[in-house]
Design an enzyme around this catalytic site. Structure first.
Site, mmCIF file in Angstrom:
data_model
loop_
_atom_site.group_PDB
_atom_site.id
_atom_site.type_symbol
_atom_site.label_atom_id
_atom_site.label_comp_id
_atom_site.label_asym_id
_atom_site.label_seq_id
_atom_site.Cartn_x
_atom_site.Cartn_y
_atom_site.Cartn_z
ATOM 1 N N HIS A 1 -7.217 -6.212 -0.032
ATOM 2 C CA HIS A 1 -6.347 -4.736 -0.543
ATOM 3 C C HIS A 1 -5.048 -5.785 0.173
ATOM 4 O O HIS A 1 -4.961 -5.973 1.089
ATOM 5 C CB HIS A 1 -5.991 -4.041 0.903
ATOM 6 N N SER B 1 1.129 -0.705 -0.088
ATOM 7 C CA SER B 1 -0.266 -0.325 0.035
ATOM 8 C C SER B 1 0.368 1.562 0.136
ATOM 9 O O SER B 1 1.478 1.560 -0.836
ATOM 10 C CB SER B 1 -1.053 -0.110 1.634
ATOM 11 N N ASP C 1 -9.411 -4.471 -5.804
ATOM 12 C CA ASP C 1 -8.878 -4.153 -4.155
ATOM 13 C C ASP C 1 -9.490 -2.466 -3.965
ATOM 14 O O ASP C 1 -9.422 -1.518 -5.057
ATOM 15 C CB ASP C 1 -7.015 -3.404 -4.726
#
Length: 514
Positions: free
Chosen positions: A482, A228, A455
């Site tokens: 995610h 991320s 996602d």
């Protein structure tokens, strides 16, 4: 699922760590004392800042240290700060490749906690056998000192219970602006070193700390795993120190060309799409809280949650579930399809007047422990996001962003968690130190970018873009969650481990399925 992948290659002898390129200071040797430092490893217990880190740091075999870095790299002889570091050493030292440094995202997530939690999972894989797994808390985060501090635990609870509206009407826009100014003022007042730390807490400075960490670990080149926001740290490091990269696995990519407004809108669209997938799957089962018709799920959800604006639901322990916390609970559940049954149960309980299950989901999002203490995640999140992006220019631009966010995710009804970000960043007390751009990466070894089709937080196309910009390989995961690496999918994990060990990219067009 724990995978064991035994790939053997010749290890590179340890050499003296290289120095970075020219520094923006008159004394080119000013950083030598930082690059030459030796880390003093010891018990991790003193590094814990709350119940969650206390639990994580009890993981067998972990040890911790503090890395000293300049507060301001333009003044390397001035004040210093420390970065918390945790490692779990390779179990096969004879075949050790080096360190694998990881960051779990956020911004504001604790890399120390993430590495401690991950160590048992990877113990019998190539990572546990051949790498020292290393997690660090970026400057201002978690165990790093000083830490960004804005709201007390009680103030965070109160903020979650208050709904200033959708930020569009004049009254609501004024309420968001007032709350944002109060928040930013408290960040300056309560953070040690105040504006000086806040001015130097962004990704620009984190990657410089990361290069000093690489050297202190004794690694000639960096092996890196970023999830991320951790992908932004990764590609920013590669741009700043291209000659110092060995391998870089980036999962759940941030688009380097996307500004704050576009990223918030794209994320809203991602969560709205994920909510639609949840509604479709839920409708297949009896007892679906949002009904048997996915087309009506948003309206059903709104009818169920809107009364919380006037009357919060009881949630046990003297606490209640607010409207904003209900919205946050849904966002938290969208991060993984495995959480959808928990969300459905929570929504059904809410229909009966019980908000406890949804409140637990919201607490998880905000990293609120059972003791009522919060991690530094939320405060650090805004500190980094606001300094990494250019500001909205004026109230009209902020209101326009609110309108676009609401249109992107109408099921959230203008509720938290992200609604206040444009206002906070517009009033942030120090200037930006970075801005979105196409990264310039000459000579960087090709990274492996993993991007998940559904996602909700980092759209699939962002991974496609990042892989193209960096000249790297793209691994597509066809799932609804995610990030994907080391989350139990054998196809993803085998390809990722092979890359980390010997730099082998999967064949172009490789796709992994649930």
């Amino acid at each position: 699922m724990v995978l064991c992948l035994c790939l053997l290659i010749a290890c590179t002898p340890v050499q003296a760590p290289p120095r970075p390129g020219p520094t923006p200071v008159s004394d080119v040797h000013a950083l030598d004392r930082f690059y030459d430092q030796q880390l003093s490893w010891g018990d991790c217990a003193p590094y814990a800042t709350g119940a969650q880190s206390q639990d994580a740091f009890h993981t067998p075999g972990v040890e911790c240290a503090r890395l000293t870095v300049p507060l301001d790299y333009a003044r390397p002889h001035g004040e210093t700060i420390t970065v918390g570091v945790l490692r779990h050493k390779a179990s096969d030292p004879a075949d050790r490749i080096g360190s694998l440094v990881m960051n779990p995202g956020g911004p504001g997530g604790s890399g120390m906690e993430a590495a401690a939690h991950l160590a048992p999972t990877v113990a019998s894989t190539a990572i546990g056998l051949r790498f020292d797994l290393v997690g660090f808390d970026p400057r201002g985060v978690g165990a790093s000192e000083p830490r960004v501090r804005c709201l007390t635990d009680a103030e965070r609870d109160a903020e979650r219970a208050n709904h200033p509206g959708d930020g569009i009407s004049p009254e609501s826009a004024a309420a968001w602006t007032a709350e944002a100014r109060d928040f930013t003022a408290k960040c300056v007042q309560r953070t040690e070193d105040g504006a000086d730390l806040l001015a130097n807490v962004g990704t620009r400075d984190v990657v410089k700390d990361l290069d000093i960490l690489r050297a202190a670990l004794g690694d000639k080149k960096l092996s890196y795993l970023g999830y991320s926001y951790g992908t932004q740290i990764g590609y920013s490091y590669a741009e700043a120190f291209p000659a110092n990269v060995r391998v870089m696995l980036l999962d759940g990519a941030i688009d380097p060309t996307e500004d704050e407004t576009h990223s918030l809108v794209a994320q809203g669209e991602g969560f709205a799409h994920a909510f639609g997938l949840f509604a479709t799957e839920c409708a297949k089962h009896a007892g679906c809280a949002v009904g048997q018709d996915p087309a009506k799920a948003v309206a059903t959800f709104d009818n169920l949650t809107r009364p919380l604006l006037a009357t919060p639901a009881r949630a046990g322990g003297g606490r209640t579930l607010s409207y904003d916390d209900a919205m946050t609970s849904v966002v938290e559940a969208m991060y993984s399809q495995q959480s959808w049954p928990i969300l459905n149960t929570g929504l059904n309980l809410l229909r009966a007047g019980d908000g406890s299950a949804l409140l637990q989901l919201a607490d998880s999002y905000y990293e609120r422990g059972a003791d009522g203490r919060y991690s530094s995640l939320q405060d650090a999140y805004y500190a980094v996001r606001c300094i990494d992006n250019p500001r909205e220019q004026g109230p009209a631009a902020v209101t326009a962003t609110h309108q676009r966010m609401l249109a992107a995710a109408p099921f959230l009804g203008g509720g938290r968690p992200d609604e206040g970000e444009p206002d906070i960043c517009a009033s942030w007390p120090v200037p930006s130190t970075s801005q979105p751009h196409r990264p310039f990466l000459p000579g960087v070894p090709p990274p492996l970018v993993i991007s998940t089709v559904d996602d909700p937080a980092t759209p699939y196309q962002a991974g496609v873009t990042l892989a193209g910009e960096m000249g790297g390989g793209l691994l597509t995961y066809e799932g609804a969650q995610h990030t994907a690496f080391l989350h139990g999918n054998q196809c993803v994990d085998v390809n990722g481990l092979a890359y980390l060990v010997d730099g082998t990219l999967p064949p172009p067009g490789t796709r992994c399925q649930v």
